[in-house]
Design a protein around this motif. Structure first.
Motif, PDB file in Angstrom:
ATOM      1  N   MET A 305       0.893  -1.378  -0.057  1.00  0.00           N
ATOM      2  CA  MET A 305      -0.081  -0.140  -0.143  1.00  0.00           C
ATOM      3  C   MET A 305       0.615   1.431   0.028  1.00  0.00           C
ATOM      4  O   MET A 305       0.435   2.283  -0.814  1.00  0.00           O
ATOM      5  N   ARG A 306       1.698   1.216   0.664  1.00  0.00           N
ATOM      6  CA  ARG A 306       2.764   2.397   1.040  1.00  0.00           C
ATOM      7  C   ARG A 306       3.510   2.547  -0.450  1.00  0.00           C
ATOM      8  O   ARG A 306       3.636   3.847  -0.891  1.00  0.00           O
ATOM      9  N   ARG A 307       4.178   1.719  -1.151  1.00  0.00           N
ATOM     10  CA  ARG A 307       4.739   1.908  -1.969  1.00  0.00           C
ATOM     11  C   ARG A 307       4.148   2.392  -3.260  1.00  0.00           C
ATOM     12  O   ARG A 307       4.450   3.114  -3.983  1.00  0.00           O
ATOM     13  N   ALA A 308       2.755   1.943  -3.145  1.00  0.00           N
ATOM     14  CA  ALA A 308       1.871   2.228  -4.353  1.00  0.00           C
ATOM     15  C   ALA A 308       1.350   3.850  -4.049  1.00  0.00           C
ATOM     16  O   ALA A 308       1.363   4.699  -5.096  1.00  0.00           O
ATOM     17  N   ALA A 309       0.992   4.183  -3.032  1.00  0.00           N
ATOM     18  CA  ALA A 309       0.862   5.671  -2.655  1.00  0.00           C
ATOM     19  C   ALA A 309       2.142   6.425  -2.972  1.00  0.00           C
ATOM     20  O   ALA A 309       1.781   7.564  -3.671  1.00  0.00           O
ATOM     21  N   GLU A 310       3.137   6.182  -2.654  1.00  0.00           N
ATOM     22  CA  GLU A 310       4.347   6.762  -2.937  1.00  0.00           C
ATOM     23  C   GLU A 310       4.637   6.993  -4.515  1.00  0.00           C
ATOM     24  O   GLU A 310       5.135   8.263  -4.742  1.00  0.00           O
ATOM     25  N   ALA A 311       4.596   5.989  -5.028  1.00  0.00           N
ATOM     26  CA  ALA A 311       4.878   5.988  -6.446  1.00  0.00           C
ATOM     27  C   ALA A 311       3.815   6.838  -7.232  1.00  0.00           C
ATOM     28  O   ALA A 311       4.180   7.573  -8.174  1.00  0.00           O
ATOM     29  N   GLY A 312       2.761   6.728  -6.889  1.00  0.00           N
ATOM     30  CA  GLY A 312       1.631   7.711  -7.236  1.00  0.00           C
ATOM     31  C   GLY A 312       1.860   8.934  -7.198  1.00  0.00           C
ATOM     32  O   GLY A 312       1.688   9.944  -7.946  1.00  0.00           O
ATOM     33  N   LEU A 313       2.399   9.281  -5.642  1.00  0.00           N
ATOM     34  CA  LEU A 313       2.603  10.875  -5.467  1.00  0.00           C
ATOM     35  C   LEU A 313       3.883  11.255  -6.316  1.00  0.00           C
ATOM     36  O   LEU A 313       3.896  12.371  -6.982  1.00  0.00           O
ATOM     37  N   ALA A 314       4.873  10.430  -6.352  1.00  0.00           N
ATOM     38  CA  ALA A 314       6.083  10.857  -7.399  1.00  0.00           C
ATOM     39  C   ALA A 314       5.726  11.034  -8.765  1.00  0.00           C
ATOM     40  O   ALA A 314       6.253  12.023  -9.418  1.00  0.00           O
ATOM     41  N   ALA A 315       4.653  10.292  -9.216  1.00  0.00           N
ATOM     42  CA  ALA A 315       3.791  10.457 -10.641  1.00  0.00           C
ATOM     43  C   ALA A 315       3.141  11.788 -10.778  1.00  0.00           C
ATOM     44  O   ALA A 315       2.647  11.948 -11.702  1.00  0.00           O
ATOM     45  N   GLY A 316       2.742  12.375  -9.496  1.00  0.00           N
ATOM     46  CA  GLY A 316       1.731  13.513  -9.582  1.00  0.00           C
ATOM     47  C   GLY A 316       0.323  13.199  -9.143  1.00  0.00           C
ATOM     48  O   GLY A 316      -0.438  14.125  -9.395  1.00  0.00           O
ATOM     49  N   THR A 317      -0.011  12.099  -8.458  1.00  0.00           N
ATOM     50  CA  THR A 317      -1.136  11.886  -7.997  1.00  0.00           C
ATOM     51  C   THR A 317      -1.253  12.548  -6.516  1.00  0.00           C
ATOM     52  O   THR A 317      -0.379  11.986  -5.585  1.00  0.00           O
ATOM     53  N   SER A 318      -2.224  13.390  -6.040  1.00  0.00           N
ATOM     54  CA  SER A 318      -2.327  13.957  -4.659  1.00  0.00           C
ATOM     55  C   SER A 318      -2.936  12.988  -3.673  1.00  0.00           C
ATOM     56  O   SER A 318      -3.484  11.973  -4.121  1.00  0.00           O
ATOM     57  N   LEU A 319      -2.655  13.239  -2.424  1.00  0.00           N
ATOM     58  CA  LEU A 319      -3.023  12.428  -1.343  1.00  0.00           C
ATOM     59  C   LEU A 319      -3.739  13.237  -0.594  1.00  0.00           C
ATOM     60  O   LEU A 319      -3.307  14.364   0.278  1.00  0.00           O
ATOM     61  N   ALA A 320      -4.899  12.927   0.162  1.00  0.00           N
ATOM     62  CA  ALA A 320      -5.794  13.729   1.082  1.00  0.00           C
ATOM     63  C   ALA A 320      -6.105  12.912   2.180  1.00  0.00           C
ATOM     64  O   ALA A 320      -6.792  12.064   1.983  1.00  0.00           O
ATOM     65  N   PHE A 321      -5.570  13.117   3.377  1.00  0.00           N
ATOM     66  CA  PHE A 321      -5.911  12.336   4.437  1.00  0.00           C
ATOM     67  C   PHE A 321      -6.822  13.248   5.281  1.00  0.00           C
ATOM     68  O   PHE A 321      -6.173  14.109   5.915  1.00  0.00           O
ATOM     69  N   LEU A 322      -7.868  12.805   5.509  1.00  0.00           N
ATOM     70  CA  LEU A 322      -8.788  13.603   6.147  1.00  0.00           C
ATOM     71  C   LEU A 322      -9.192  13.255   7.628  1.00  0.00           C
ATOM     72  O   LEU A 322     -10.165  13.473   8.543  1.00  0.00           O
TER      73      LEU A 322
END
Length: 505
Positions: A305-322
């Motif tokens: 999960m963490r690798r996927a989220a961090e790879a997405g972030l590096a490629a320009g996908t934002s992350l919002a933790f509410l």
């Protein structure tokens, strides 16, 4: 209430262009009397509303608490059940395993949770009358403490291809009126919505104490002593999805996700839904979305999960933790005893860890030198003894634009449950423009007073990482008695920036 224009994440035109005033149309030529044929006017195309927005035009009705129904409990277990998977795509199949005590007839109704003009849900279908019998509580695994029911299939649901992505609840109702439920998600594997809401099923199951009977129930937090008292020393080191959620089947903390879901759909964001396991397995590809939204309490994360989220972030996908206390425990994911994938979450928390030879030990991410603050910008720092105000900081930042706040303003009751803050001795994202959006003192269960902080930063690729740092944030979006227009505006500012949508005041 924040009022938002209906503009898609791809920056398409607003739905419904203004109608042109045309001259009278010739009934034969089909054009204005005075216009030459070569200049026939074609009305502009209307925007096609995203699937979830179209779905919300249907009439809804509340799904819980059921009128005239009685919630089941874990001692008598009048009716309880679980689903064969946490998520399914339209056209797929999901099985339900249901126990009824005493044996008798029951039905399953399926409800999609959303806005629906304030109703909060829509009933999608109801099963035929079914026959149910009691089923046993299994013996706990002697090593991990996991409870794996392996009950037979009671009802199989082929998911209609027209169903919109969303959080669904299957409600089990016995002939005598006892009711319980279990959640599942319908994914959208065909279309990439601007935002994908990732529902924290690993955390829901971690807190699940089923059966909460003062005897055999276990979660990743507690087991029961012979005198019926809960004891952390007797907690399970693995939990199975092949069992009901305790009581009436409502996962602990899931109401925080529901608050956010209603708000997102009320404000017509282009959303789809997935689960922690979809991020873990790769069924959810972050790069297909402008942003991922983690609405509630999202504490338990696998390395995948963490690798996927961090790879997405590096490629320009934002992350919002509410929520708060996100990305805290490292977990491993295993198949269940039936062989179905993604049915067991393992988290020993302390030695010994029977599965440590399979990879990193299941301890906190900080213990693995991967602190959550390096991703989120803040990290968990305490349990809030009593609700406290969120104290605004950096009021001139774009997150607070239009919210009408000034530095030092206090938004009451927003810091609640658990809180995140800045730890000066821990790695940070290291991005220019990192901004602390609140500095809120609170009394901590661990002792003393601590400081809650909300945080935001942007990457060189233009991705936004936003962390509210409190479990009270989504309550302020759409929960009766808690809604706050300042928090609605700040949330809209974050998500609009992620998807490229404008709004009006």
């Amino acid at each position: 209430m924040v009022r938002l224009r209906r503009r898609t994440a791809l920056g398409l035109l607003l739905g419904g262009a203004a109608a042109s005033v045309l001259a009278p149309v010739d009934p034969v030529l089909g054009r204005p009397h005075d216009a030459p044929p070569a200049r026939r006017q074609v009305p502009p195309a209307r925007r096609q509303a995203p699937p979830v927005e179209r779905e919300n035009r249907a009439p809804g009705e509340p799904w819980w608490p059921p009128e005239g129904g009685r919630p089941a409990d874990d001692r008598r277990r009048q009716i309880q059940g679980y689903a064969s998977t946490t998520s399914v795509a339209p056209g797929g199949v999901i099985d339900f395993h249901v126990a009824v005590n005493p044996a008798g007839r029951f039905r399953v109704s399926v409800h999609r949770l959303g806005w629906y003009a304030g109703a909060g849900a829509r009933t999608m279908l109801t099963s035929p009358e079914l026959r149910g019998v009691p089923q046993p509580v299994p013996v706990a695994d002697p090593v991990t403490g996991a409870l794996d029911c392996r009950w037979p299939v009671s009802w199989r649901l082929p998911v209609p291809k027209g169903w919109a992505s969303g959080l669904y609840q299957a409600v089990f109702t016995s002939a005598s009126g006892w009711r319980s439920s279990t959640p599942f998600v319908v994914r959208d594997d065909r279309r990439a919505a601007a935002l994908c809401v990732v529902l924290p099923v690993t955390t829901w199951q971690a807190y699940n104490q089923w059966p909460r009977d003062r005897r055999v129930g276990r979660s990743l937090y507690n087991g029961y002593r012979p005198d019926g008292r809960r004891d952390p020393a007797l907690r399970a080191r693995a939990v199975s999805f092949d069992r009901p959620y305790s009581g009436a089947g409502l996962p602990i903390h899931a109401d925080r996700d529901e608050d956010a879901i209603r708000w997102l759909e009320r404000n017509r964001y282009d959303v789809s839904y997935a689960t922690s396991f979809d991020l873990h397995s790769g069924r959810l590809d972050p790069s297909r979305h402008r942003g991922l939204v983690f609405c509630g309490h999202d504490e338990y994360w696998s390395a995948e999960m963490r690798r996927a989220a961090e790879a997405g972030l590096a490629a320009g996908t934002s992350l919002a933790f509410l929520g708060a206390n996100s990305v805290y425990w490292h977990v491993r994911v295993h198949p269940g005893g039936s062989g179905r994938p993604e049915r067991v979450v393992e988290c020993a928390k302390t030695p010994p860890d029977p599965g440590a030879d399979e990879g990193w030990p299941t301890v906190t991410w900080r213990d693995l030198d991967r602190p959550e603050q390096a991703l989120l910008g803040v990290q968990y720092n305490g349990i809030v003894l009593s609700p406290q105000p969120l104290v605004v900081r950096s009021a001139d930042h774009w997150v607070w634009a239009g919210a009408g706040v000034a530095d030092g303003d206090r938004i009451p009751g927003l810091v609640v449950g658990e809180a995140d803050g800045l730890n000066a001795g821990v790695a940070r994202p290291g991005q220019p423009g990192e901004t602390t959006l609140s500095s809120s003192p609170y009394p901590a269960q661990q002792g003393g007073r601590r400081l809650q902080s909300s945080h935001v930063y942007e990457t060189p690729r233009g991705a936004v990482v936003f962390a509210t740092g409190t479990l009270g944030w989504t309550m302020a979006l759409d929960r009766r008695g808690h809604r706050d227009p300042r928090i609605e505006r700040a949330t809209a500012n974050v998500l609009d920036r992620i998807v490229g949508r404008s709004h009006t005041t």
